[in-house]
Design an enzyme around this catalytic site. Structure first.
Site, mmCIF file in Angstrom:
data_model
loop_
_atom_site.group_PDB
_atom_site.id
_atom_site.type_symbol
_atom_site.label_atom_id
_atom_site.label_comp_id
_atom_site.label_asym_id
_atom_site.label_seq_id
_atom_site.Cartn_x
_atom_site.Cartn_y
_atom_site.Cartn_z
ATOM 1 N N ASP A 187 3.742 0.198 12.059
ATOM 2 C CA ASP A 187 2.486 -0.282 11.459
ATOM 3 C C ASP A 187 2.148 -1.711 11.892
ATOM 4 O O ASP A 187 1.030 -2.172 11.650
ATOM 5 C CB ASP A 187 2.562 -0.208 9.925
ATOM 6 N N ARG A 202 1.158 14.658 12.987
ATOM 7 C CA ARG A 202 1.904 14.202 11.814
ATOM 8 C C ARG A 202 2.346 15.408 10.976
ATOM 9 O O ARG A 202 1.795 15.691 9.911
ATOM 10 C CB ARG A 202 1.053 13.223 10.989
ATOM 11 N N LYS A 252 0.836 -1.224 0.000
ATOM 12 C CA LYS A 252 0.000 0.000 0.000
ATOM 13 C C LYS A 252 0.860 1.258 0.000
ATOM 14 O O LYS A 252 0.698 2.140 -0.840
ATOM 15 C CB LYS A 252 -0.904 0.026 1.236
ATOM 16 N N ASN A 253 1.787 1.336 0.954
ATOM 17 C CA ASN A 253 2.532 2.585 1.103
ATOM 18 C C ASN A 253 3.527 2.798 -0.028
ATOM 19 O O ASN A 253 3.928 3.923 -0.303
ATOM 20 C CB ASN A 253 3.203 2.641 2.478
ATOM 21 N N ARG A 284 -8.946 0.629 3.664
ATOM 22 C CA ARG A 284 -7.951 1.535 3.060
ATOM 23 C C ARG A 284 -6.699 0.773 2.693
ATOM 24 O O ARG A 284 -5.956 1.195 1.798
ATOM 25 C CB ARG A 284 -7.516 2.601 4.080
ATOM 26 N N CYS A 294 -4.704 8.497 8.819
ATOM 27 C CA CYS A 294 -5.086 7.883 10.088
ATOM 28 C C CYS A 294 -4.740 8.793 11.256
ATOM 29 O O CYS A 294 -3.691 9.434 11.271
ATOM 30 C CB CYS A 294 -4.375 6.540 10.251
HETATM 31 C C1 EPZ Z 1 4.385 6.630 6.528
HETATM 32 O O1 EPZ Z 1 3.761 7.753 7.137
HETATM 33 C C2 EPZ Z 1 3.298 5.622 6.323
HETATM 34 N N1 EPZ Z 1 2.287 6.196 5.446
HETATM 35 C C3 EPZ Z 1 2.699 5.211 7.643
HETATM 36 O O2 EPZ Z 1 1.791 4.178 7.365
HETATM 37 C C4 EPZ Z 1 3.797 4.683 8.561
HETATM 38 O O3 EPZ Z 1 3.261 4.454 9.840
HETATM 39 C C5 EPZ Z 1 4.939 5.699 8.677
HETATM 40 O O4 EPZ Z 1 5.396 6.076 7.362
HETATM 41 C C6 EPZ Z 1 6.129 5.178 9.464
HETATM 42 O O5 EPZ Z 1 6.628 4.025 8.879
HETATM 43 C C7 EPZ Z 1 2.468 6.188 4.148
HETATM 44 O O6 EPZ Z 1 3.465 5.713 3.633
HETATM 45 C C8 EPZ Z 1 1.392 6.774 3.309
HETATM 46 P P1 EPZ Z 1 6.923 9.451 8.680
HETATM 47 P P2 EPZ Z 1 4.524 9.134 7.189
HETATM 48 O O7 EPZ Z 1 7.078 10.711 7.922
HETATM 49 O O8 EPZ Z 1 5.339 9.277 5.965
HETATM 50 C C9 EPZ Z 1 7.730 12.691 12.117
HETATM 51 C C10 EPZ Z 1 -0.086 2.809 7.809
HETATM 52 O O9 EPZ Z 1 -0.735 2.318 8.759
HETATM 53 N N2 EPZ Z 1 7.772 13.690 11.027
HETATM 54 O O10 EPZ Z 1 7.924 8.369 8.474
HETATM 55 O O11 EPZ Z 1 3.520 10.171 7.492
HETATM 56 C C11 EPZ Z 1 6.342 12.114 12.314
HETATM 57 O O12 EPZ Z 1 5.566 12.937 13.147
HETATM 58 C C12 EPZ Z 1 0.533 4.144 7.968
HETATM 59 O O13 EPZ Z 1 0.048 2.248 6.704
HETATM 60 C C13 EPZ Z 1 8.096 14.996 11.322
HETATM 61 O O14 EPZ Z 1 8.321 15.371 12.474
HETATM 62 O O15 EPZ Z 1 5.462 8.881 8.441
HETATM 63 C C14 EPZ Z 1 6.646 10.780 12.918
HETATM 64 O O16 EPZ Z 1 6.885 10.942 14.306
HETATM 65 C C15 EPZ Z 1 0.008 5.059 8.943
HETATM 66 N N3 EPZ Z 1 8.144 15.895 10.282
HETATM 67 C C16 EPZ Z 1 7.963 10.374 12.262
HETATM 68 O O17 EPZ Z 1 8.513 11.585 11.741
HETATM 69 C C17 EPZ Z 1 7.907 15.531 9.002
HETATM 70 O O18 EPZ Z 1 7.974 16.403 8.109
HETATM 71 C C18 EPZ Z 1 7.835 9.379 11.124
HETATM 72 O O19 EPZ Z 1 6.835 9.811 10.214
HETATM 73 C C19 EPZ Z 1 7.589 14.203 8.727
HETATM 74 C C20 EPZ Z 1 7.528 13.289 9.757
#
Ligand code: EPZ
Length: 420
Positions: free
Chosen positions: A309, A127, A27-28, A401, A122
Site C-alpha cells: 500500500d 484478488r 482504515k484497514n 475512501r 480497488c
Molecule cells: C488487504 O487486502 C488490504 N485491504 C489491502 O489494502 C492491502 O493492499 C492488502 O491487504 C495487502 O496488505 C483491506 O484490508 C480491506 P490479501 P486483502 O488477502 O486482504 C492473495 C489499500 O490500499 N490472496 O493480504 O484483499 C491476493 O491475491 C488496500 O488500503 C489469495 O490468493 O489482501 C494477494 O496476492 C488495497 N487468496 C495476496 O494474497 C485469498 O483468498 C495478499 O492479499 C486471499 C488473498
C-alpha cells in the site's frame, strides 16, 4: 461512487510541507473491527475511527442488517448488534468495497450463516478469496461461492488451517468465524500486519481467546459469549507512511503525531537510504529532507516487509531521485497504473511484468491526471506536491475512501491544494 460532477484536487507544487499533523485511525483495521463488532452479545464502542467513505459504507451495510449504530462523534460509534434482522448485507454496497467480506466471517461466526455479493474494491489485479472460503469450510461451514452471491452456513467447530498464501483478509476473516466456534482453531502461515494484531486485540477485549496474532501461528479457543467493550483503533500505518513520503518529497519537515514508529521500519529504512532524515519518538515521527535523494530499490512484501500500500506513494518520490530505482510489486499483479499517469507529469518509468524501473528526472511538471485506485491517488497527490505548476487530479472518490480530509490536512502543512 464517481459522479460526473465529482470535484477534483488542484495542486500547485513546489511548496515544502512544514508543521505538525495528527494521524487518523487505521482504515484497514477499522473496517475489520466494525465487522467484528457484529460478533458481540452487547453494545460495543469503537473509537478513533477515520471518517472516510469506507468506514461509512461498512456502517451502512451493518445498519442494513439491523445493527443499531449511534454516532457519538465523527470518530466514535456505538454498535448494538443484538437485534440483527438479516444475514445478507446489501449487494450494491458489498460490491463496492473489498472489506465487505469481513461481514461474512462475522455473520457466520455469530449466527451460523451469512451471504455476501462477491466483494469489489480497488482494481489492483486479481484478488481471489479462496483462502477465506477454505478456512470457513475447514471450520465446518458449507460454502457456495460459485454464483455472484457467496453463501456460508453451518455450526462451526475449531480446525487446523494452513493458509496457502499470506493473506491479511483471509487471516482476519477466519479469525472472525473461529472465535465463537466449538473448540480450538490454529491458523498457520497467518499474516502478521498490525491490523491482524489490532483486530485480535479487539476480539479479545470482547472476551475472545486469541493468542499469537502478530506471529505466523494464531491459536483461537472458541468462546460461547462475547461482551461489550470500548476500543480505540490503532493509527493508520499507511496514512503515516504517505505523510512521511510527502514530507521527504517536498523537502519539508513534518512531525506526524499519534503514530506507531515501529510499524514504519521498512519505510524508514528506505527513506534513510535515499538521504532523507527520520527521527522516531514514542508516538511521533519527524521526517525532513534537504538536497537530492538517491535512487533505491525495493520489493513489496507482507509485514514486516515493505507494504504494497506504500509502493505507489513511494514510487512517486522515486521519480525525482538521482539514478534508477527498481520497484518490484510481489503482492498484486496490477499496481502500477499511477506510473502511466505520472509519465504525463514527466516521470520516466519502464514496466516489465511486476517490476518498474524508474529513472529519476530533475523535476516533474503539473498535468491533468486521474486516480485509478486509492493509493494511486495518494501517489498522484505526492507527485503534484513535488511538481512545477498545477496538477489536476480527477477520480478523487478513490482517495476519499482511505484518507480523511486529506486536502485540508495538507493545507495545514502549507500545501497549495484545493478541491473544487
Ligand atoms: C488487504 O487486502 C488490504 N485491504 C489491502 O489494502 C492491502 O493492499 C492488502 O491487504 C495487502 O496488505 C483491506 O484490508 C480491506 P490479501 P486483502 O488477502 O486482504 C492473495 C489499500 O490500499 N490472496 O493480504 O484483499 C491476493 O491475491 C488496500 O488500503 C489469495 O490468493 O489482501 C494477494 O496476492 C488495497 N487468496 C495476496 O494474497 C485469498 O483468498 C495478499 O492479499 C486471499 C488473498
Amino acid at each position: 461512487m464517481m459522479t460526473t460532477t465529482e470535484r477534483r484536487f488542484y495542486i500547485r507544487g513546489g511548496v515544502p510541507l512544514e508543521g505538525d499533523v495528527q494521524v487518523r485511525g487505521g482504515k484497514n483495521t477499522s473496517v475489520a473491527i466494525l465487522a467484528a463488532a457484529l460478533l458481540c452479545d452487547d453494545p460495543v464502542r469503537v473509537e478513533n475511527l477515520p471518517d472516510i467513505s469506507d468506514t461509512r459504507l461498512m456502517l451502512a451495510m451493518m445498519e442494513g442488517i439491523g445493527a443499531r449504530i449511534t454516532r457519538e462523534s465523527p470518530s466514535s460509534v456505538v454498535i448494538d448488534p443484538r437485534f440483527l434482522t438479516g444475514v445478507h448485507p446489501d449487494d450494491g454496497m458489498s460490491r463496492s468495497m473489498r472489506a465487505s467480506y469481513y461481514l461474512l466471517g462475522a455473520l457466520l461466526g455469530k449466527t451460523g450463516e451469512g451471504a455476501i455479493a462477491h466483494p469489489g474494491g480497488c482494481d489492483i489485479g486479481s484478488r481471489p478469496i479462496d483462502q477465506h472460503v477454505k478456512g470457513f469450510r475447514a471450520l465446518g461451514a458449507e460454502v457456495d461461492d460459485a454464483s455472484p452471491l457467496i453463501t456460508a452456513r453451518g455450526s462451526l467447530t475449531g480446525a487446523e488451517i494452513f493458509m496457502d498464501c499470506v493473506t491479511v483478509g483471509g487471516t482476519i476473516n477466519v479469525m472472525l468465524a473461529a472465535c465463537r466456534a466449538q473448540g480450538n482453531t490454529m491458523i498457520y502461515n497467518a499474516a502478521k500486519e498490525p491490523h491482524i494484531v489490532d483486530t485480535a486485540n479487539f476480539l479479545n477485549a470482547m472476551g475472545a481467546h486469541i493468542r499469537g496474532a502478530g506471529t505466523d501461528v494464531i491459536r483461537i479457543r472458541g468462546v460461547s459469549r462475547m461482551h461489550g467493550c470500548s476500543y480505540a483503533v490503532i493509527p493508520d500505518q499507511i496514512e503515516t507512511g504517505t505523510l512521511m513520503i510527502a514530507a521527504a518529497a517536498t523537502h519539508g519537515c513534518v512531525t506526524i503525531h499519534g503514530c506507531i514508529p515501529t510499524h514504519m521500519e521498512s519505510l524508514t529504512a528506505k527513506l534513510l537510504e535515499m538521504g532523507a532524515r527520520v527521527e522516531d519518538y514514542d508516538d511521533m515521527i519527524r521526517v525532513y529532507s534537504h538536497g537530492a535523494h538517491r535512487a533505491v530499490s525495493f520489493k513489496t512484501q507482507a509485514y514486516p516487509g515493505f507494504p504494497t500500500d506504500l509502493q505507489q506513494p513511494m514510487s512517486a518520490l522515486l521519480t525525482t531521485a538521482r539514478g534508477t530505482s527498481t520497484v518490484t510489486e510481489t503482492i498484486f499483479d496490477s499496481r502500477f497504473h499511477h506510473l502511466d499517469e505520472m509519465r504525463r507529469m514527466g516521470a520516466r518509468a519502464h514496466i516489465v511484468g511486476r517490476t518498474a524501473a524508474i529513472d529519476g528526472v530533475i523535476r516533474l511538471h503539473g498535468a491533468s491526471v486521474a486516480a485509478s485506485d486509492l493509493r494511486a491517488g495518494a501517489a498522484l497527490i505526492i507527485a503534484g506536491l513535488m511538481a512545477d505548476g498545477e496538477t489536476e487530479i480527477s477520480n478523487i472518490h478513490y482517495i476519499e475512501r482511505g484518507y480523511e480530509n486529506i486536502d485540508e490536512r495538507l493545507r495545514e502543512l502549507g500545501a497549495q491544494i484545493v478541491k473544487r
